[in-house]
Design a protein around this motif. Structure first.
Motif, PDB file in Angstrom:
ATOM      1  N   THR A   1       0.854  -1.182   0.000  1.00 35.84           N
ATOM      2  CA  THR A   1       0.000   0.000   0.000  1.00 35.84           C
ATOM      3  C   THR A   1       0.894   1.237   0.000  1.00 35.84           C
ATOM      4  N   PRO A   2       0.339   2.406  -0.270  1.00 40.35           N
ATOM      5  CA  PRO A   2       1.176   3.618  -0.228  1.00 40.35           C
ATOM      6  C   PRO A   2       1.770   3.896   1.150  1.00 40.35           C
ATOM      7  N   LYS A   3       1.155   3.349   2.211  1.00 42.83           N
ATOM      8  CA  LYS A   3       1.624   3.633   3.563  1.00 42.83           C
ATOM      9  C   LYS A   3       2.541   2.561   4.136  1.00 42.83           C
ATOM     10  N   TYR A   4       2.366   1.315   3.746  1.00 43.16           N
ATOM     11  CA  TYR A   4       3.187   0.243   4.304  1.00 43.16           C
ATOM     12  C   TYR A   4       3.254  -0.927   3.341  1.00 43.16           C
ATOM     13  N   VAL A   5       4.261  -1.770   3.546  1.00 46.49           N
ATOM     14  CA  VAL A   5       4.414  -3.013   2.783  1.00 46.49           C
ATOM     15  C   VAL A   5       4.373  -4.161   3.773  1.00 46.49           C
TER      16      VAL A   5
ATOM     17  N   ALA B   1       0.394   6.642  18.860  1.00 50.74           N
ATOM     18  CA  ALA B   1       0.584   5.934  17.591  1.00 50.74           C
ATOM     19  C   ALA B   1       1.947   5.253  17.596  1.00 50.74           C
ATOM     20  N   ARG B   2       1.993   3.995  17.216  1.00 47.27           N
ATOM     21  CA  ARG B   2       3.228   3.223  17.285  1.00 47.27           C
ATOM     22  C   ARG B   2       3.823   2.955  15.910  1.00 47.27           C
ATOM     23  N   ASN B   3       2.972   2.710  14.918  1.00 45.20           N
ATOM     24  CA  ASN B   3       3.466   2.396  13.583  1.00 45.20           C
ATOM     25  C   ASN B   3       3.742   3.687  12.814  1.00 45.20           C
ATOM     26  N   THR B   4       4.816   4.361  13.226  1.00 45.97           N
ATOM     27  CA  THR B   4       5.256   5.556  12.526  1.00 45.97           C
ATOM     28  C   THR B   4       6.170   5.155  11.367  1.00 45.97           C
ATOM     29  N   ALA B   5       6.569   6.125  10.576  1.00 46.13           N
ATOM     30  CA  ALA B   5       7.432   5.843   9.427  1.00 46.13           C
ATOM     31  C   ALA B   5       8.699   5.125   9.874  1.00 46.13           C
ATOM     32  N   LYS B   6       9.105   4.119   9.135  1.00 51.77           N
ATOM     33  CA  LYS B   6      10.283   3.272   9.353  1.00 51.77           C
ATOM     34  C   LYS B   6      10.059   2.192  10.401  1.00 51.77           C
ATOM     35  N   SER B   7       8.889   2.136  11.029  1.00 53.67           N
ATOM     36  CA  SER B   7       8.638   1.109  12.038  1.00 53.67           C
ATOM     37  C   SER B   7       8.481  -0.264  11.386  1.00 53.67           C
ATOM     38  N   VAL B   8       8.925  -1.290  12.106  1.00 57.03           N
ATOM     39  CA  VAL B   8       8.773  -2.682  11.685  1.00 57.03           C
ATOM     40  C   VAL B   8       7.937  -3.384  12.741  1.00 57.03           C
TER      41      VAL B   8
ATOM     42  N   ARG C   1       5.160   5.326   5.614  1.00 56.30           N
ATOM     43  CA  ARG C   1       4.745   6.557   6.300  1.00 56.30           C
ATOM     44  C   ARG C   1       3.965   6.159   7.539  1.00 56.30           C
ATOM     45  N   ASP C   2       3.587   7.140   8.342  1.00 54.94           N
ATOM     46  CA  ASP C   2       2.813   6.842   9.549  1.00 54.94           C
ATOM     47  C   ASP C   2       1.573   6.037   9.189  1.00 54.94           C
ATOM     48  N   SER C   3       1.406   4.875   9.853  1.00 58.07           N
ATOM     49  CA  SER C   3       0.307   3.951   9.530  1.00 58.07           C
ATOM     50  C   SER C   3      -0.420   3.553  10.806  1.00 58.07           C
ATOM     51  N   PRO C   4      -1.217   4.463  11.379  1.00 59.89           N
ATOM     52  CA  PRO C   4      -1.931   4.124  12.621  1.00 59.89           C
ATOM     53  C   PRO C   4      -2.938   2.998  12.450  1.00 59.89           C
ATOM     54  N   GLU C   5      -3.354   2.699  11.213  1.00 62.51           N
ATOM     55  CA  GLU C   5      -4.296   1.603  11.005  1.00 62.51           C
ATOM     56  C   GLU C   5      -3.684   0.247  11.347  1.00 62.51           C
ATOM     57  N   LEU C   6      -2.355   0.176  11.426  1.00 58.22           N
ATOM     58  CA  LEU C   6      -1.687  -1.071  11.796  1.00 58.22           C
ATOM     59  C   LEU C   6      -1.663  -1.295  13.302  1.00 58.22           C
TER      60      LEU C   6
END
Length: 291
Positions: A122-126, A167-174, A218-223
């Motif tokens: 997705t544009p926000k996460y892989v 929010a925990r799933n910010t940009a670069k988070s795994v 990018r920031d993905s709070p939906e995760l």
């Protein structure tokens, strides 16, 4: 001919007169003994100095961002190398989640992420597809004493992270996927036990086993509702960006036909939904491990 050969051989074996004179007239020099004695003295002095003033030990610098371990993923897109992703893992704060990821990155559990695909972009996460808790991979893991089944410890760590509220799933988070927020609640049913009817709960579906992981572009709070953050990308974010630009199956969940099909429980809608955001290209992890 023989005489000349004998003379040549005799002259070669017999030392010259000047050499005999030089060797007889020269006296042995004391320099080698002095050199050996000075060398031994310097060595002893150096040893005493090191004992009194020991050299400081050069400690390795700690990993950045509070990480305790470093892992790498080598990625290819349609067979072409795309680069390496280096991930720092939070072993102190989420030990169970980090251990699950390390087992699969290093191959310690008998199976690994090698030759496994990214299944959602997705544009926000892989998101990587991980390994199944049944089948060949699960049998291999069982032989090594490991398990690919879902663990309660992963959910407990997720609950602790969720209690923070930020929010925990910010940009670069795994993060690893540990629960399915769309999973329906258990169904109640009557069960006959020992001649009596009792109400029992029947679980619908199963929770993810914590082998799938996502990298936030990018920031993905939906995760946050589904994943446990275990680390952060330290190098190779350009590789993640390149993965996010791969063409995928277009999501069509806004279609009224899809909504009606999903509402009535049509299995075709479920299959179609699983295909949303799947890449047309094959994005593989060709190698992985610990640094």
């Amino acid at each position: 001919m023989n005489c000349s050969a004998q003379l040549t051989r005799r002259s070669f074996l017999t030392p010259s007169k000047s050499a005999l004179i030089t060797s007889s007239s020269s006296t042995p020099t004391p320099f080698p003994a002095l050199v050996r004695r000075d060398f031994i003295s310097c060595s002893l002095l150096l040893g005493v100095y090191r004992h009194i003033y020991p050299l400081p030990l050069l400690a390795e610098p700690p990993p950045p961002d509070g990480t305790t371990q470093l892992a790498f993923l080598d990625v290819s897109i349609d067979g072409e190398p795309a680069g390496r992703i280096v991930i720092g893992l939070y072993g102190d704060t989420v030990p169970a989640g980090t251990s699950r990821f390390v087992d699969l990155v290093s191959g310690r559990s008998g199976v690994s992420y090698r030759r496994k695909e990214f299944v959602k972009i997705t544009p926000k996460y892989v998101q990587h597809g991980g390994l199944r808790s049944f089948g060949v991979d699960a049998e291999i893991a069982t032989k090594t004493g490991s398990s690919l089944a879902a663990e309660d410890a992963l959910l407990e760590e997720w609950k602790k992270q969720s209690a923070v509220g930020a929010a925990r799933n910010t940009a670069k988070s795994v993060s690893i996927i540990v629960r399915d927020p769309t999973r329906p609640p258990p169904k109640l049913k009557l069960v006959a036990r020992r001649g009596r009817l009792e109400i029992d709960e029947e679980s619908v579906g199963s929770e993810p086993n914590g082998t799938e992981f996502a990298i936030a572009v990018r920031d993905s709070p939906e995760l946050d509702a589904a994943s446990l953050v275990i680390g952060r990308v330290l190098q190779g974010m350009e590789v993640v960006e390149r993965i996010s630009q791969v063409k995928t199956v277009q999501e069509n969940s806004s279609s009224p036909y899809f909504r009606v099909a999903k509402l009535i429980g049509d299995k075709r809608a479920v299959v179609a939904e699983r295909g949303f955001n799947r890449p047309y290209s094959k994005v593989l992890i060709t190698n992985c491990g610990l640094l």
